[in-house]
Design a protein around this motif. Structure first.
Motif, PDB file in Angstrom:
ATOM      1  N   PRO A 113       9.479  -4.034  -3.837  1.00 28.55           N
ATOM      2  CA  PRO A 113       9.274  -2.839  -4.654  1.00 28.55           C
ATOM      3  C   PRO A 113       8.380  -1.828  -3.916  1.00 28.55           C
ATOM      4  CG  PRO A 113       7.852  -4.595  -5.445  1.00 28.55           C
ATOM      5  CD  PRO A 113       8.682  -5.171  -4.315  1.00 28.55           C
ATOM      6  N   ALA A 114       8.916  -1.269  -2.870  1.00 30.26           N
ATOM      7  CA  ALA A 114       8.123  -0.464  -1.933  1.00 30.26           C
ATOM      8  C   ALA A 114       7.450   0.742  -2.599  1.00 30.26           C
ATOM      9  CB  ALA A 114       8.990  -0.011  -0.768  1.00 30.26           C
ATOM     10  N   ASN A 115       8.179   1.440  -3.461  1.00 28.42           N
ATOM     11  CA  ASN A 115       7.584   2.621  -4.093  1.00 28.42           C
ATOM     12  C   ASN A 115       6.419   2.239  -5.003  1.00 28.42           C
ATOM     13  OD1 ASN A 115      10.384   3.314  -3.235  1.00 28.42           O
ATOM     14  ND2 ASN A 115       9.715   5.344  -3.878  1.00 28.42           N
ATOM     15  N   GLU A 116       6.574   1.168  -5.784  1.00 24.41           N
ATOM     16  CA  GLU A 116       5.488   0.727  -6.661  1.00 24.41           C
ATOM     17  C   GLU A 116       4.285   0.268  -5.843  1.00 24.41           C
ATOM     18  OE1 GLU A 116       8.672  -0.014  -7.237  1.00 24.41           O
ATOM     19  OE2 GLU A 116       9.070   0.196  -9.389  1.00 24.41           O
ATOM     20  N   LEU A 117       4.540  -0.489  -4.796  1.00 26.11           N
ATOM     21  CA  LEU A 117       3.436  -0.953  -3.948  1.00 26.11           C
ATOM     22  C   LEU A 117       2.721   0.225  -3.289  1.00 26.11           C
ATOM     23  CD1 LEU A 117       5.090  -4.100  -2.318  1.00 26.11           C
ATOM     24  CD2 LEU A 117       3.288  -4.069  -4.064  1.00 26.11           C
ATOM     25  N   ALA A 118       3.480   1.232  -2.895  1.00 28.56           N
ATOM     26  CA  ALA A 118       2.873   2.429  -2.299  1.00 28.56           C
ATOM     27  C   ALA A 118       1.976   3.145  -3.318  1.00 28.56           C
ATOM     28  CB  ALA A 118       3.964   3.369  -1.781  1.00 28.56           C
ATOM     29  N   MET A 119       2.455   3.247  -4.539  1.00 31.00           N
ATOM     30  CA  MET A 119       1.646   3.890  -5.589  1.00 31.00           C
ATOM     31  C   MET A 119       0.390   3.069  -5.880  1.00 31.00           C
ATOM     32  SD  MET A 119       2.972   6.758  -6.166  1.00 31.00           S
ATOM     33  CE  MET A 119       1.963   7.237  -7.548  1.00 31.00           C
ATOM     34  N   ASP A 120       0.507   1.734  -5.805  1.00 36.21           N
ATOM     35  CA  ASP A 120      -0.654   0.869  -6.037  1.00 36.21           C
ATOM     36  C   ASP A 120      -1.771   1.138  -5.041  1.00 36.21           C
ATOM     37  OD1 ASP A 120       0.672  -0.320  -8.138  1.00 36.21           O
ATOM     38  OD2 ASP A 120       1.112  -2.198  -7.067  1.00 36.21           O
ATOM     39  N   ILE A 121      -1.408   1.515  -3.804  1.00 36.55           N
ATOM     40  CA  ILE A 121      -2.450   1.795  -2.817  1.00 36.55           C
ATOM     41  C   ILE A 121      -2.777   3.283  -2.723  1.00 36.55           C
ATOM     42  CG2 ILE A 121      -2.094  -0.313  -1.502  1.00 36.55           C
ATOM     43  CD1 ILE A 121      -0.614   1.257   0.590  1.00 36.55           C
ATOM     44  N   GLY A 122      -2.121   4.085  -3.578  1.00 34.34           N
ATOM     45  CA  GLY A 122      -2.532   5.474  -3.724  1.00 34.34           C
ATOM     46  C   GLY A 122      -1.763   6.532  -2.962  1.00 34.34           C
ATOM     47  N   ASN A 123      -0.619   6.180  -2.373  1.00 32.78           N
ATOM     48  CA  ASN A 123       0.127   7.197  -1.633  1.00 32.78           C
ATOM     49  C   ASN A 123       1.612   6.828  -1.614  1.00 32.78           C
ATOM     50  OD1 ASN A 123       1.302   8.926   0.275  1.00 32.78           O
ATOM     51  ND2 ASN A 123      -0.569   9.013   1.494  1.00 32.78           N
ATOM     52  N   SER A 124       2.405   7.578  -2.360  1.00 30.82           N
ATOM     53  CA  SER A 124       3.836   7.281  -2.469  1.00 30.82           C
ATOM     54  C   SER A 124       4.572   7.437  -1.143  1.00 30.82           C
ATOM     55  CB  SER A 124       4.480   8.185  -3.521  1.00 30.82           C
ATOM     56  OG  SER A 124       4.379   9.546  -3.128  1.00 30.82           O
ATOM     57  N   LYS A 125       3.973   8.142  -0.201  1.00 31.58           N
ATOM     58  CA  LYS A 125       4.642   8.402   1.079  1.00 31.58           C
ATOM     59  C   LYS A 125       4.633   7.216   2.040  1.00 31.58           C
ATOM     60  CE  LYS A 125       3.927  13.358   0.927  1.00 31.58           C
ATOM     61  NZ  LYS A 125       3.380  14.523   1.601  1.00 31.58           N
ATOM     62  N   VAL A 126       3.941   6.126   1.691  1.00 31.39           N
ATOM     63  CA  VAL A 126       3.881   4.983   2.609  1.00 31.39           C
ATOM     64  C   VAL A 126       4.854   3.864   2.233  1.00 31.39           C
ATOM     65  CG1 VAL A 126       1.537   5.469   3.402  1.00 31.39           C
ATOM     66  CG2 VAL A 126       1.889   3.928   1.452  1.00 31.39           C
ATOM     67  N   ALA A 127       5.815   4.150   1.356  1.00 25.76           N
ATOM     68  CA  ALA A 127       6.814   3.138   0.992  1.00 25.76           C
ATOM     69  C   ALA A 127       7.557   2.645   2.233  1.00 25.76           C
ATOM     70  CB  ALA A 127       7.789   3.699  -0.044  1.00 25.76           C
ATOM     71  N   ASN A 128       7.827   3.559   3.163  1.00 26.58           N
ATOM     72  CA  ASN A 128       8.517   3.157   4.394  1.00 26.58           C
ATOM     73  C   ASN A 128       7.673   2.172   5.210  1.00 26.58           C
ATOM     74  OD1 ASN A 128       6.646   5.214   5.125  1.00 26.58           O
ATOM     75  ND2 ASN A 128       7.885   5.796   6.889  1.00 26.58           N
ATOM     76  N   MET A 129       6.382   2.376   5.229  1.00 27.41           N
ATOM     77  CA  MET A 129       5.511   1.482   5.993  1.00 27.41           C
ATOM     78  C   MET A 129       5.418   0.104   5.331  1.00 27.41           C
ATOM     79  SD  MET A 129       4.697   3.171   8.655  1.00 27.41           S
ATOM     80  CE  MET A 129       3.184   2.630   9.430  1.00 27.41           C
ATOM     81  N   ILE A 130       5.542   0.070   4.016  1.00 23.79           N
ATOM     82  CA  ILE A 130       5.589  -1.216   3.318  1.00 23.79           C
ATOM     83  C   ILE A 130       6.834  -1.980   3.746  1.00 23.79           C
ATOM     84  CG2 ILE A 130       5.953  -2.248   1.027  1.00 23.79           C
ATOM     85  CD1 ILE A 130       3.890  -0.073   0.036  1.00 23.79           C
ATOM     86  N   MET A 131       7.958  -1.291   3.807  1.00 23.45           N
ATOM     87  CA  MET A 131       9.200  -1.932   4.257  1.00 23.45           C
ATOM     88  C   MET A 131       9.088  -2.397   5.715  1.00 23.45           C
ATOM     89  SD  MET A 131      11.124  -1.991   1.577  1.00 23.45           S
ATOM     90  CE  MET A 131      12.818  -2.275   2.102  1.00 23.45           C
ATOM     91  N   LEU A 132       8.455  -1.581   6.546  1.00 15.97           N
ATOM     92  CA  LEU A 132       8.266  -1.957   7.950  1.00 15.97           C
ATOM     93  C   LEU A 132       7.365  -3.187   8.063  1.00 15.97           C
ATOM     94  CD1 LEU A 132       8.591  -1.540  10.982  1.00 15.97           C
ATOM     95  CD2 LEU A 132       6.808   0.228  10.862  1.00 15.97           C
ATOM     96  N   GLY A 133       6.305  -3.230   7.277  1.00 14.57           N
ATOM     97  CA  GLY A 133       5.415  -4.396   7.289  1.00 14.57           C
ATOM     98  C   GLY A 133       6.143  -5.672   6.900  1.00 14.57           C
ATOM     99  N   ALA A 134       7.024  -5.571   5.902  1.00 11.24           N
ATOM    100  CA  ALA A 134       7.819  -6.730   5.485  1.00 11.24           C
ATOM    101  C   ALA A 134       8.730  -7.178   6.626  1.00 11.24           C
ATOM    102  CB  ALA A 134       8.631  -6.378   4.236  1.00 11.24           C
ATOM    103  N   TYR A 135       9.389  -6.215   7.255  1.00 12.56           N
ATOM    104  CA  TYR A 135      10.289  -6.534   8.367  1.00 12.56           C
ATOM    105  C   TYR A 135       9.525  -7.232   9.501  1.00 12.56           C
ATOM    106  CZ  TYR A 135      13.010  -5.946  12.566  1.00 12.56           C
ATOM    107  OH  TYR A 135      13.659  -6.194  13.762  1.00 12.56           O
TER     108      TYR A 135
END
Length: 178
Positions: A113-135
């Motif tokens: 849930p990249a967008n939700e996780l990004a919002m949890d850390i305070g910046n919706s623009k880092v959803a891509n980095m969440i996906m990259l971290g998972a990869y």
């Protein structure tokens, strides 16, 4: 080791950034790399995808026809690229925006849930980095430290203040698939 990745979504989701960061990080680690971007005809919000290869050996072509992994940020990308992944390959799905399941049952599928996780850390623009971290957690294609170093090269000094939140996003993504 050869990772052949398809990264896909719509414009503005940071798809190209993921590809560039993987490519630069691979170069930092003295690996062979390729990055091949592709854009839809729309000016904004259209389709965007890129093919990335990170390898210990020579790369014959930058075109990924048999992906070891796909990172898909939206439903049209899932539908378009699911069949391009090898049997047993990794499929990372942004479950914030994709409510459907893949048709294939021979893939390792991860719902992040990249967008939700990004919002949890305070910046919706880092959803891509969440996906990259998972990869990166799943494949170890490159080190997170190399991604951070690549971030400086891709985005320059003017964006260096964003490194801490991007590093946090990479770590959140890794946690999501552990």
């Amino acid at each position: 080791m050869q990772e052949s990745i398809i990264i896909a979504g719509f414009g503005g989701q940071g798809v190209m950034s993921i590809g560039q960061l993987l490519t630069y990080a691979g170069m930092i680690e003295n690996k062979n790399v390729s990055w091949l971007p592709s854009y839809g005809p729309e000016m904004r919000g259209g389709t965007a995808n890129c093919n990335v290869m990170v390898s210990d050996s020579n790369i014959g072509s930058p075109i990924v026809t048999e992906a070891t992994a796909a990172i898909v940020m939206n439903r049209p990308s899932l539908e378009k690229f699911e069949n391009d992944i090898i049997k047993g390959g990794n499929l990372l799905i942004n479950s914030s925006l994709i409510d459907s399941k893949p048709k294939r049952d021979d893939l390792k599928v991860y719902y992040i849930p990249a967008n939700e996780l990004a919002m949890d850390i305070g910046n919706s623009k880092v959803a891509n980095m969440i996906m990259l971290g998972a990869y990166l957690e799943l494949t170890n294609a490159v080190e997170i430290d190399s991604i951070i170093e690549a971030f400086k090269k891709v985005f320059g000094d003017s964006k260096s203040h964003l490194i801490p939140i991007n590093k946090e996003a990479l770590e959140k993504g890794a946690e999501a698939v552990r």
